[in-house]
Motif scaffolding. Sequence first.
Motif, PDB file in Angstrom:
ATOM      1  N   ASN A 178       0.814  -1.207   0.000  1.00 11.17           N
ATOM      2  CA  ASN A 178       0.000   0.000   0.000  1.00 11.17           C
ATOM      3  C   ASN A 178       0.856   1.269   0.000  1.00 11.17           C
ATOM      4  OD1 ASN A 178       0.699   0.616   2.669  1.00 11.17           O
ATOM      5  ND2 ASN A 178      -1.103  -0.369   3.526  1.00 11.17           N
ATOM      6  N   LEU A 203      -0.170   5.923   4.950  1.00  9.73           N
ATOM      7  CA  LEU A 203      -1.331   6.531   5.603  1.00  9.73           C
ATOM      8  C   LEU A 203      -1.781   7.823   4.934  1.00  9.73           C
ATOM      9  CD1 LEU A 203      -0.122   6.087   9.284  1.00  9.73           C
ATOM     10  CD2 LEU A 203      -1.797   4.678   8.077  1.00  9.73           C
ATOM     11  N   SER A 251      -2.583  -2.510  13.720  1.00 16.96           N
ATOM     12  CA  SER A 251      -2.707  -1.276  12.943  1.00 16.96           C
ATOM     13  C   SER A 251      -2.439  -0.059  13.814  1.00 16.96           C
ATOM     14  CB  SER A 251      -4.107  -1.165  12.335  1.00 16.96           C
ATOM     15  OG  SER A 251      -4.329  -2.180  11.388  1.00 16.96           O
ATOM     16  N   THR A 274      -6.073   6.497   8.381  1.00 18.48           N
ATOM     17  CA  THR A 274      -6.008   5.092   7.990  1.00 18.48           C
ATOM     18  C   THR A 274      -5.232   4.972   6.684  1.00 18.48           C
ATOM     19  OG1 THR A 274      -7.308   3.049   7.759  1.00 18.48           O
ATOM     20  CG2 THR A 274      -8.214   5.028   6.729  1.00 18.48           C
ATOM     21  N   GLN A 275      -5.305   3.783   6.061  1.00 18.53           N
ATOM     22  CA  GLN A 275      -4.523   3.517   4.867  1.00 18.53           C
ATOM     23  C   GLN A 275      -5.011   4.342   3.674  1.00 18.53           C
ATOM     24  OE1 GLN A 275      -1.915   1.692   5.263  1.00 18.53           O
ATOM     25  NE2 GLN A 275      -2.408   0.840   7.257  1.00 18.53           N
TER      26      GLN A 275
END
Length: 267
Positions: A95, A98, A134, A187-188
């Motif tokens: 990914n 953030l 997380s 978050t991501q």
Amino acid sequence: MVLLSDDIVGAFPSWAKSQPQYADLDLDNIVVVTVPQPIVVQMIRTGGIALGNLTLDVSRKSGFYPDIVMGGPDPLRQLRKLGVIEPQARFFSKNRGLALLVRKGNPLGIHGLTDVARTGARIALPDAVNEAGSRARYRDAVDELIGKSAADAFFAAEVPHFPGRIGIVHRDFPEMVARGYADVALTQYHLISYWTRIFPNHFELVPIAGAERFFVKIAFGRVIDPLRPRALKAFEEFFFSRARDVYPRYDFARMTDDEYGAALALD
């Protein structure tokens, strides 16, 4: 959002039908469990998952049992210790780190992590029970990006709960921001990108400078002695033939030749 898309699960049955060695497979009942990874580990370890007053039997006997587990290194290593999956997995996605989720128009003018405390914003974060891994990663990243004292102020602005929920996971963030329970969420990047695409009138994504280096990679683990070995083999062949190109379409990072399909040792 990638796995369940028309690009992956939606396209897999027709692809299998086009392959002589897999054309006879019955792929009309593909089950995907997408609860947080600690819960995936727990349901396999304990042999069940409770959904309110309904408990599903997660076992080989019931047939509701995985052939494949996709996850980060830590959950996969836990399953390896339980003797569930093979000793080696393969990476397939990476990914972009953030980002921040804010309401459409960014009414508080939040353009970075330090703006959260400065503006008095309330922030949604994953709790330490359901998404402990997380949360720890987020804390480490924020500490490094803005320093510990600023990170303390950032986390002090956390919304600990909201009506109808006890624990908070990342899937709660859109509701929290949309209903005004929180002003911003961390978050991501790919999750926020997805939410802004499907709810363009509600949300905006605020990138965080330098956050891309705090990426997470996910790997594909094969279950030992799977109940559906040919289906597993077919899906693995299909999946790795296209995941490298599909995931970046959903705002994941593009993996290099050395990264994509690289082995992850679990022992």
